[in-house]
Design a protein around this motif. Structure first.
Motif, short mmCIF file in Angstrom:
data_model
loop_
_atom_site.label_atom_id
_atom_site.label_comp_id
_atom_site.label_asym_id
_atom_site.label_seq_id
_atom_site.Cartn_x
_atom_site.Cartn_y
_atom_site.Cartn_z
N ILE A 304 29.26 -77.10 -30.27
CA ILE A 304 28.88 -75.96 -30.49
C ILE A 304 29.88 -75.04 -29.51
N GLY A 305 29.85 -75.47 -28.34
CA GLY A 305 30.69 -74.47 -27.27
C GLY A 305 32.09 -74.44 -27.91
N ALA A 306 32.58 -75.42 -28.33
CA ALA A 306 33.95 -75.38 -28.76
C ALA A 306 34.19 -74.47 -29.94
N THR A 307 33.21 -74.29 -30.89
CA THR A 307 33.23 -73.52 -32.14
C THR A 307 33.09 -72.12 -31.60
N ILE A 308 32.38 -71.67 -30.60
CA ILE A 308 32.37 -70.46 -30.27
C ILE A 308 33.49 -70.07 -29.42
N THR A 309 33.88 -70.76 -28.27
CA THR A 309 35.36 -70.55 -27.68
C THR A 309 36.41 -70.49 -28.61
N SER A 310 36.40 -71.24 -29.89
CA SER A 310 37.54 -71.23 -30.61
C SER A 310 37.42 -69.86 -31.69
N SER A 311 36.57 -69.22 -31.53
CA SER A 311 36.50 -68.02 -32.30
C SER A 311 36.62 -66.55 -31.27
N ASP A 312 36.58 -65.46 -31.94
CA ASP A 312 36.71 -64.21 -31.12
C ASP A 312 35.42 -63.77 -30.76
N LEU A 313 34.50 -64.50 -30.63
CA LEU A 313 33.08 -64.17 -30.38
C LEU A 313 33.00 -63.83 -28.55
N PRO A 314 33.62 -64.36 -27.96
CA PRO A 314 33.72 -64.09 -26.40
C PRO A 314 34.29 -62.52 -26.25
N ASN A 315 35.46 -62.44 -26.90
CA ASN A 315 36.00 -60.97 -26.83
C ASN A 315 35.13 -59.75 -27.47
N GLN A 316 34.50 -60.41 -28.63
CA GLN A 316 33.73 -59.30 -29.36
C GLN A 316 32.45 -58.91 -28.23
N ILE A 317 31.76 -59.83 -27.64
CA ILE A 317 30.75 -59.74 -26.68
C ILE A 317 31.19 -58.66 -25.46
N ILE A 318 32.38 -59.17 -25.10
CA ILE A 318 33.03 -58.45 -23.92
C ILE A 318 33.16 -56.83 -24.43
#
Length: 434
Positions: A304-318
């Protein structure tokens, strides 16, 4: 790259399934698959994401398995019982609640799982509570709060996950969390003392068979000196490098001992010192059986962590946090709190928080050790909710019904919050030690 909303859907599906009592591993894997497919990945790409995520946690898996050897020796040899009895007897009735909290803290800190630590100290607590007229509620808060304090400075799976999630040494996280742990211990004793007469009292029925078992166990337990060999050796070996860095001792800084072999070596030496070398196979079997669930969850969390890091979610959160004006530092403790609350587990919560949000947290320029400490302490704030095993194990240990056990949730959360606030202020905003 997957869409951020697809990653969130996958994470939400996993959490909902966990809350619905589906096996956490399957919940996490299914959430990862759904997140990838909804996000536009094909079947082959989805499998690659899951495999990549699982491979990313293998270093943590090896260290968790190694920690199982130490946990097995401490729990099965009787050394944890010896430590608990020694602490409570030496501090006496005057400092009874402090002694109970400290005993649970130390037992957890030396590598015993927090539910097991509570089970070990609970009989002693009930005896003390009956003698001193303390309520079960205050006794549980003392044990649970002490366990939480010890859990954030232990070589347990949650600490290993926090360290490896931000690529720092296990010993660095243990040292960083030491002050928050002391604050949590102080808060525990304060709260337990304030409510010592609130709630039901310990009755004779709660003590049935405890005295006879205690007398029998006391004759079979190892001595205090030999019981200390395993934890003391493990701590000394893990802290050699950090001590060298702090005091600028070049020889020590060149010694970089990893928990993967330090913990089993300390366990073996300790078992031999207690004259129980012949039981090493039993200790190892017990330890690895307790770590199996954690390892499987690590694999699911990696997916599930790889799913999130493979998305642009981290950048969107920032971008979202920057637009709101809120400090990005707060993402670390908040992610630990929310993930541990969703899973009702410190280990699973920390694993999910580091695997899903470490990239975003570090994206704000947060020091990796500070990030690990804040996520880790956040993991003990609301990890004791009724949909987790810890809630029910501790209720049974203290002979409490569900309603009575629920009254302790708020006090336990205050203990965890005191540690989280301390870590966030010290390391997130004041940048102490960094």
């Amino acid at each position: 790259m997957l869409s951020w909303w697809a990653a969130l859907i996958g994470l939400a599906v996993a959490i909902v399934l966990i809350l619905r009592k589906l096996n956490p591993v399957y919940s996490l894997l299914l959430g990862a698959v759904i997140g990838c497919l909804v996000g536009g990945a094909n079947v082959v790409q989805t499998i690659n994401v899951l495999i990549t995520g699982s491979q990313s946690v293998m270093g943590t898996v090896l260290r968790v398995l190694a920690a199982g050897m130490l946990a097995g020796v401490m729990m099965e040899s009787g050394s944890a019982d010896t430590l608990a009895r020694a602490i409570v007897s030496r501090l006496g009735d005057r400092f009874a609640l402090f002694a109970l909290a400290l005993a649970t803290m130390i037992i957890t800190a030396v590598g015993v799982f927090i539910p097991v630590a509570v089970l070990i100290v609970a009989p002693i607590a009930l005896e003390v509570g009956k003698r001193m007229n303390f309520s079960k509620l205050s006794l549980l808060v003392a044990l649970s709060g002490g366990g939480k304090a010890g859990n954030i400075i232990s070589p347990n799976p949650n600490t290993i996950a926090a360290a490896k999630g931000f690529n720092v040494q296990l010993s660095q996280v243990m040292i960083a969390d030491f002050i928050p742990a002391l604050v949590a211990l102080a808060m525990t004793v304060l709260l337990a003392t304030l409510i010592r007469h609130r709630g039901s009292a310990v009755i004779d029925a709660d003590l049935v068979n405890l005295t006879r078992a205690a007398n029998t166990d006391a004759q079979q337990l190892p001595s205090l000196g030999t019981s200390l060999v395993t934890p003391v050796l493990a701590i000394i070996l893990l802290l050699l490098n950090p001590i060298g860095s702090i005091f600028h001792i070049t020889a020590l800084t060149q010694i970089n001992l990893d928990a993967m072999y330090v913990l089993p070596i300390a366990a073996i030496v300790g078992a031999l010192a207690m004259g129980q070398g012949g039981k090493l196979r039993e200790f190892a079997q017990s330890g690895i059986s307790r770590m199996t669930d954690v390892v499987l969850i690590l694999i699911g969390a990696g997916a599930i962590g790889a799913t999130i890091t493979s998305s642009d979610l981290p950048n969107q959160i920032i971008n979202l946090i920057k637009a709101s004006g809120m400090s990005g530092t707060l993402l670390a403790p908040i992610s630990g709190i929310l993930m541990a609350a969703a899973t009702a587990s410190t280990s699973t919560g920390v694993i999910l928080a580091t695997g899903s949000f470490s990239k975003a947290i570090l994206g704000f320029g947060v020091n990796p050790i500070a990030a690990a400490a804040m996520v880790h302490t956040g993991g003990i704030v609301i990890d004791h909710l009724p949909h987790g095993n810890y809630f029910h194990v501790t209720a049974n240990a203290m002979h409490m019904d569900i309603s009575e056990r629920a009254h302790a949730i708020g006090y336990e959360s205050l203990v965890g919050l005191s540690a989280t606030v301390t870590a966030t202020v010290l390391y997130g905003f004041l940048h102490i030690f960094f």
